[in-house]
Write a protein that holds these residues in place. Structure first.
Motif, PDB file in Angstrom:
ATOM      1  N   LEU A   1     -11.687 -23.233 -20.295  1.00 13.65           N
ATOM      2  CA  LEU A   1     -12.640 -24.120 -20.954  1.00 13.65           C
ATOM      3  C   LEU A   1     -12.125 -24.448 -22.343  1.00 13.65           C
ATOM      4  O   LEU A   1     -11.919 -23.561 -23.169  1.00 13.65           O
ATOM      5  CB  LEU A   1     -14.013 -23.455 -21.053  1.00 13.65           C
ATOM      6  CG  LEU A   1     -15.053 -24.153 -21.935  1.00 13.65           C
ATOM      7  CD1 LEU A   1     -15.364 -25.555 -21.411  1.00 13.65           C
ATOM      8  CD2 LEU A   1     -16.324 -23.311 -22.026  1.00 13.65           C
ATOM      9  N   ALA A   2     -11.912 -25.727 -22.584  1.00  9.30           N
ATOM     10  CA  ALA A   2     -11.482 -26.204 -23.897  1.00  9.30           C
ATOM     11  C   ALA A   2     -12.677 -26.907 -24.528  1.00  9.30           C
ATOM     12  O   ALA A   2     -12.882 -28.115 -24.335  1.00  9.30           O
ATOM     13  CB  ALA A   2     -10.295 -27.149 -23.757  1.00  9.30           C
ATOM     14  N   ALA A   3     -13.476 -26.156 -25.237  1.00 14.13           N
ATOM     15  CA  ALA A   3     -14.729 -26.674 -25.779  1.00 14.13           C
ATOM     16  C   ALA A   3     -14.501 -27.396 -27.104  1.00 14.13           C
ATOM     17  O   ALA A   3     -13.735 -26.941 -27.957  1.00 14.13           O
ATOM     18  CB  ALA A   3     -15.726 -25.528 -25.973  1.00 14.13           C
ATOM     19  N   GLY A   4     -15.192 -28.524 -27.256  1.00 18.30           N
ATOM     20  CA  GLY A   4     -15.149 -29.255 -28.520  1.00 18.30           C
ATOM     21  C   GLY A   4     -13.756 -29.650 -28.960  1.00 18.30           C
ATOM     22  O   GLY A   4     -13.433 -29.590 -30.151  1.00 18.30           O
ATOM     23  N   VAL A   5     -12.924 -30.075 -28.027  1.00 20.38           N
ATOM     24  CA  VAL A   5     -11.537 -30.412 -28.356  1.00 20.38           C
ATOM     25  C   VAL A   5     -11.452 -31.638 -29.264  1.00 20.38           C
ATOM     26  O   VAL A   5     -10.748 -31.632 -30.273  1.00 20.38           O
ATOM     27  CB  VAL A   5     -10.720 -30.666 -27.069  1.00 20.38           C
ATOM     28  CG1 VAL A   5      -9.325 -31.170 -27.411  1.00 20.38           C
ATOM     29  CG2 VAL A   5     -10.630 -29.412 -26.242  1.00 20.38           C
ATOM     30  N   ALA A   6     -12.145 -32.684 -28.893  1.00 23.26           N
ATOM     31  CA  ALA A   6     -12.106 -33.928 -29.672  1.00 23.26           C
ATOM     32  C   ALA A   6     -13.463 -34.161 -30.329  1.00 23.26           C
ATOM     33  O   ALA A   6     -14.496 -34.069 -29.662  1.00 23.26           O
ATOM     34  CB  ALA A   6     -11.743 -35.101 -28.773  1.00 23.26           C
ATOM     35  N   PRO A   7     -13.485 -34.473 -31.619  1.00 28.93           N
ATOM     36  CA  PRO A   7     -14.774 -34.711 -32.298  1.00 28.93           C
ATOM     37  C   PRO A   7     -15.412 -36.003 -31.825  1.00 28.93           C
ATOM     38  O   PRO A   7     -14.780 -36.820 -31.142  1.00 28.93           O
ATOM     39  CB  PRO A   7     -14.348 -34.803 -33.770  1.00 28.93           C
ATOM     40  CG  PRO A   7     -12.946 -35.336 -33.719  1.00 28.93           C
ATOM     41  CD  PRO A   7     -12.332 -34.687 -32.505  1.00 28.93           C
ATOM     42  N   ALA A   8     -16.642 -36.213 -32.211  1.00 28.78           N
ATOM     43  CA  ALA A   8     -17.357 -37.431 -31.805  1.00 28.78           C
ATOM     44  C   ALA A   8     -16.653 -38.687 -32.315  1.00 28.78           C
ATOM     45  O   ALA A   8     -16.812 -39.768 -31.752  1.00 28.78           O
ATOM     46  CB  ALA A   8     -18.793 -37.376 -32.316  1.00 28.78           C
TER      47      ALA A   8
ATOM     48  N   SER B   1     -16.892 -33.208 -20.467  1.00 30.84           N
ATOM     49  CA  SER B   1     -18.291 -33.215 -20.880  1.00 30.84           C
ATOM     50  C   SER B   1     -18.363 -33.881 -22.242  1.00 30.84           C
ATOM     51  O   SER B   1     -17.613 -33.525 -23.162  1.00 30.84           O
ATOM     52  CB  SER B   1     -18.844 -31.786 -20.972  1.00 30.84           C
ATOM     53  OG  SER B   1     -20.179 -31.796 -21.476  1.00 30.84           O
ATOM     54  N   GLY B   2     -19.239 -34.873 -22.366  1.00 27.10           N
ATOM     55  CA  GLY B   2     -19.369 -35.590 -23.626  1.00 27.10           C
ATOM     56  C   GLY B   2     -20.637 -35.216 -24.354  1.00 27.10           C
ATOM     57  O   GLY B   2     -21.739 -35.404 -23.835  1.00 27.10           O
ATOM     58  N   GLY B   3     -20.498 -34.643 -25.534  1.00 21.31           N
ATOM     59  CA  GLY B   3     -21.652 -34.315 -26.357  1.00 21.31           C
ATOM     60  C   GLY B   3     -22.595 -33.324 -25.724  1.00 21.31           C
ATOM     61  O   GLY B   3     -23.815 -33.450 -25.881  1.00 21.31           O
TER      62      GLY B   3
END
Length: 263
Positions: free
Chosen positions: A241-248, A199-201
């Motif tokens: 669920l690995a939420a917000g793993v990589a920043p924008a 999921s992106g953003g």
């Protein structure tokens, strides 16, 4: 009316408890446990430096940098399962030959590579990784922990065991502006990955397809978006669920570590 309300409240609380307990039971059932001991054979490849074991069909790259070191194995086709066996962990002990070390010490290895079949050689005369054989081609340092390497090949007993990892699942990102390729590493529990979503953003979940080894891909423009992943174990069916793993501001070539892992 008060009694009826009290009864209704009690019923509601009990129902909530049952639902909660059901969820706990499902989670507990998903926890991977050691399997039974089974006979097979083991060989080794490379030398004491294990330099030839780096990389491999799972795509983990430098095995020191990715945390797997030299306690690794290339699996025969039957165990490799078209890449879904990547990351699985096994205990092995040499048995039934004078080449085994005294006490038959147990070693633990992680699957990081494929031992390809050799169809020109019979499976009982050199084609050790031909289906339907279960076979382990170990990094030489791992082989040397259980047997004299001069033997070349030794009979073993093996069993699949839970993978013990430090920290969360790691996601190594590759690709371009229209294609995201993710290598999944440091997976605990069953150690394997059977399905994955991105999921992106905060957008909806997009199912990723299996590329090869331990990599999954999505054909989408995800640059400049914070990335979250859902990962499902191939063996247990458990999803984390690995939420917000990589920043924008994520970049290809970098590895990002989640705060969660399987058990």
């Amino acid at each position: 009316m008060a009694a009826a309300a009290s009864s209704m409240m009690t019923t509601t609380i009990l129902a909530a408890i049952l639902i909660s307990l059901a969820g706990v039971a499902t989670t507990a059932d998903a926890k991977f446990r050691a399997m039974q001991w089974t006979p097979a054979h083991a060989t080794f490849y490379g030398d004491e430096t294990a330099s030839e074991t780096m990389g491999g069909a799972c795509g983990y790259g430098d095995l020191y940098a990715s945390g797997y070191g030299t306690d690794t194995a290339a699996l025969s086709t039957t165990l490799f399962r078209d890449g879904y066996g990547c990351g699985t962990c096994y205990q092995l002990r040499c048995v039934g030959t004078s080449s085994c070390y005294r006490g038959s010490p147990v070693i633990t290895v992680t699957a990081t590579n494929l031992c390809p079949p050799n169809w020109s050689i019979p499976s009982d005369a050199g084609g050790w990784c031909n289906p339907p054989r279960s076979h382990f081609d170990l990094a030489k340092p791992a082989f040397m922990k259980m047997a004299d390497w001069h033997a070349g090949i030794v009979p073993v007993m093996y069993r699949r065991v839970p993978c013990v990892r430090s920290g969360g699942v790691r996601f190594s990102l590759q690709g371009n502006g229209y294609w995201l390729l993710v290598y999944v590493m440091n997976v605990a529990g069953a150690g394997d990955v059977g399905d994955m979503w991105v999921s992106g953003g905060g957008q909806g979940w997009m199912r990723m397809s299996h590329n090869w080894g331990a990599s999954y891909q999505a054909f989408a423009q995800l640059g400049g978006r914070e990335l979250s992943f859902k990962v499902t174990s191939y063996t247990t069916g458990e999803t984390i669920l690995a939420a917000g793993v990589a920043p924008a501001s994520w970049c290809v070539g970098l590895t990002y570590q989640a705060r969660v892992n399987f058990r």
